[in-house]
Design an enzyme around this catalytic site. Structure first.
Site, PDB file in Angstrom:
ATOM      1  N   SER A   1     -17.632 -25.074  -1.341  1.00 52.91           N
ATOM      2  CA  SER A   1     -17.544 -23.699  -0.504  1.00 52.91           C
ATOM      3  C   SER A   1     -18.014 -22.607  -1.390  1.00 52.91           C
ATOM      4  O   SER A   1     -17.940 -22.712  -2.787  1.00 52.91           O
ATOM      5  CB  SER A   1     -16.016 -23.883  -0.331  1.00 52.91           C
ATOM      6  OG  SER A   1     -15.610 -24.669   0.707  1.00 52.91           O
TER       7      SER A   1
ATOM      8  N   PRO B   1     -17.973 -17.949  -1.135  1.00 56.23           N
ATOM      9  CA  PRO B   1     -17.665 -16.744  -0.457  1.00 56.23           C
ATOM     10  C   PRO B   1     -18.232 -16.893   1.153  1.00 56.23           C
ATOM     11  O   PRO B   1     -17.669 -16.290   1.942  1.00 56.23           O
ATOM     12  CB  PRO B   1     -17.991 -15.629  -1.148  1.00 56.23           C
ATOM     13  CG  PRO B   1     -17.958 -16.236  -2.557  1.00 56.23           C
ATOM     14  CD  PRO B   1     -18.644 -17.366  -2.307  1.00 56.23           C
TER      15      PRO B   1
ATOM     16  N   SER C   1     -17.023 -23.880   6.235  1.00 55.48           N
ATOM     17  CA  SER C   1     -16.919 -25.028   7.023  1.00 55.48           C
ATOM     18  C   SER C   1     -18.719 -25.344   7.294  1.00 55.48           C
ATOM     19  O   SER C   1     -19.175 -26.521   7.484  1.00 55.48           O
ATOM     20  CB  SER C   1     -16.628 -24.709   8.616  1.00 55.48           C
ATOM     21  OG  SER C   1     -15.004 -24.559   8.315  1.00 55.48           O
TER      22      SER C   1
ATOM     23  N   GLU D   1     -13.573 -39.271   1.823  1.00 55.63           N
ATOM     24  CA  GLU D   1     -13.023 -38.174   1.597  1.00 55.63           C
ATOM     25  C   GLU D   1     -11.921 -37.902   2.634  1.00 55.63           C
ATOM     26  O   GLU D   1     -10.627 -37.429   2.358  1.00 55.63           O
ATOM     27  CB  GLU D   1     -13.930 -36.961   1.683  1.00 55.63           C
ATOM     28  CG  GLU D   1     -13.353 -35.531   1.441  1.00 55.63           C
ATOM     29  CD  GLU D   1     -14.195 -34.410   1.646  1.00 55.63           C
ATOM     30  OE1 GLU D   1     -13.853 -33.052   1.649  1.00 55.63           O
ATOM     31  OE2 GLU D   1     -15.516 -34.772   2.102  1.00 55.63           O
TER      32      GLU D   1
ATOM     33  N   GLN E   1      13.302 -26.179   9.751  1.00 57.14           N
ATOM     34  CA  GLN E   1      13.929 -25.672  10.884  1.00 57.14           C
ATOM     35  C   GLN E   1      15.384 -26.313  10.942  1.00 57.14           C
ATOM     36  O   GLN E   1      16.610 -25.937  11.070  1.00 57.14           O
ATOM     37  CB  GLN E   1      13.235 -25.774  12.133  1.00 57.14           C
ATOM     38  CG  GLN E   1      13.879 -24.964  12.882  1.00 57.14           C
ATOM     39  CD  GLN E   1      13.828 -23.675  13.236  1.00 57.14           C
ATOM     40  OE1 GLN E   1      12.871 -23.024  12.748  1.00 57.14           O
ATOM     41  NE2 GLN E   1      14.776 -22.880  13.989  1.00 57.14           N
TER      42      GLN E   1
END
Length: 362
Positions: free
Chosen positions: A108, A110, A114, A223, A319
């Site tokens: 990845s 900046p 994707s 992966e 919750q």
């Protein structure tokens, strides 16, 4: 398809679970001492055998909250090097993983998450066959303690081209590489990488020059199954923690787990987790049966379903536990943090759905 585990696999999973119960550790993403203990037991080399074994190991260590956060990225790097690397690279990375070394992968940027084709960090030819790297990577997990980073850089073409990407193995101590931690909900687990005239030798290339995209696609089964198996273990742990709490916590004169709303919630979550378990191990068995086949649809389904269910389980657990679910005194808040981000890294849930849809010709 018969998904029954062998006696050896059951014994292996039980041994890992027992180790996690017996060991005492402070909650931390990665503890090198614990990691090396597992290496000494021969467990970190499981990715060399089969994906079912890998998933068993990952599920049990995630359930036991073992602080070996560096294993997942290391296994992904080792898988790529095992398929495409030279003998020396395989000895360094695959052998290093088995011995307790850690590795990271940098994709990845900046302006490219994707959309991998948009990668712009560039490696250009230097003197004597070297490569000179310039650019930035971001969200790089575990780079701050890794021995080396598998970098996906552009060696030809322009951002937007799938062709022209190349894998290079960059030791973290290489001059010209600066690693800077990013503060997140989980602490500093990810990093920015800055490459400034960073020089690596010709033998740093993993596989073929310009074929990085195709090499990445070949590793999708591993992966996505690694991420799915991790979240399967985390989902089961969050479920068991919530179940234990509602069995003991009393309100209105009885355990809160005896109220119908909680019983039905537990029933739904347990069913979803079991669906995930069957899916993960079915895909792992398929991948083991046909090692060269890229199971784009099936592996995306496993990653999508398991991470989304894990998030649902952790949020439901919080919750059910009320304020205690939010307190650091209990593990549930950690489960929530871990599962929320799992639907983002390794390909977001939206990307997984898009991939699955495309396999149906859409």
């Amino acid at each position: 398809m018969d998904l029954d585990f062998t006696d050896e696999q059951r014994d292996f999973a039980a041994a890992v679970a027992d180790f996690c119960k017996r060991e005492q550790w402070v909650t931390h993403p990665h503890d090198q001492t614990v990691y090396e203990k597992m290496a000494a037991l021969g467990w970190l080399g499981v990715t060399e055998s089969c994906l079912v074994d890998t998933c068993l190991f990952l599920e049990q260590t995630a359930y036991g909250m073992a602080p070996i956060g560096g294993f997942a990225t290391s296994a992904i790097v080792a898988g790529a090097v095992r398929r495409f690397g030279s003998e020396q690279q395989q000895a360094t990375v695959c052998g290093g993983l088995a011995d307790g070394r850690t590795f990271s992968i940098a994709m990845s940027e900046p302006e490219a998450g994707s959309d991998v084709a948009a990668l712009a960090c560039r490696a250009t030819p230097g003197a004597d066959g070297t490569w000179v790297i310039n650019g930035q990577k971001t969200w790089c997990s575990n780079a701050h303690f890794a021995d080396a980073i598998l970098l996906v850089a552009r060696t030809s073409g322009s951002p937007g081209d799938h062709d022209g990407l190349t894998m290079l193995l960059v030791p973290t101590g290489t001059p010209g590489l600066r690693i800077s931690g990013i503060d997140t909900m989980g602490g500093r687990e990810v990093n920015d990488l800055y490459f400034t005239d960073c020089v690596v030798p010709a033998d740093a290339v993993v596989g073929a020059i310009g074929q990085g995209w195709r090499q990445l696609m070949a590793g999708l089964n591993l992966e996505r199954l690694i991420l799915a198996a991790l979240m399967l273990g985390t989902a089961q742990r969050a479920f068991d923690d919530a179940l234990a709490y509602i069995r003991e916590r009393k309100q209105f004169g009885r355990p809160i787990g005896t109220f119908q709303v909680q019983r039905h919630r537990i029933a739904d979550l347990a069913t979803e987790i079991e669906c995930c378990r069957l899916l993960v191990y079915r895909v792992a068995a398929l991948a083991d049966r046909e090692p060269g086949r890229v199971l784009a649809r099936e592996s995306s389904m496993a990653k999508l379903k398991t991470t989304e269910v894990a998030k649902e389980v952790a949020l439901a657990g919080m919750q059910m536990m009320g304020g205690y679910g939010y307190a650091t005194e209990y593990d549930m808040e950690r489960h929530v943090r871990a599962t929320l981000v799992s639907t983002i890294y390794g390909g977001t849930s939206e990307i997984q759905r898009d991939i699955i849809g495309k396999t149906y010709g859409l």
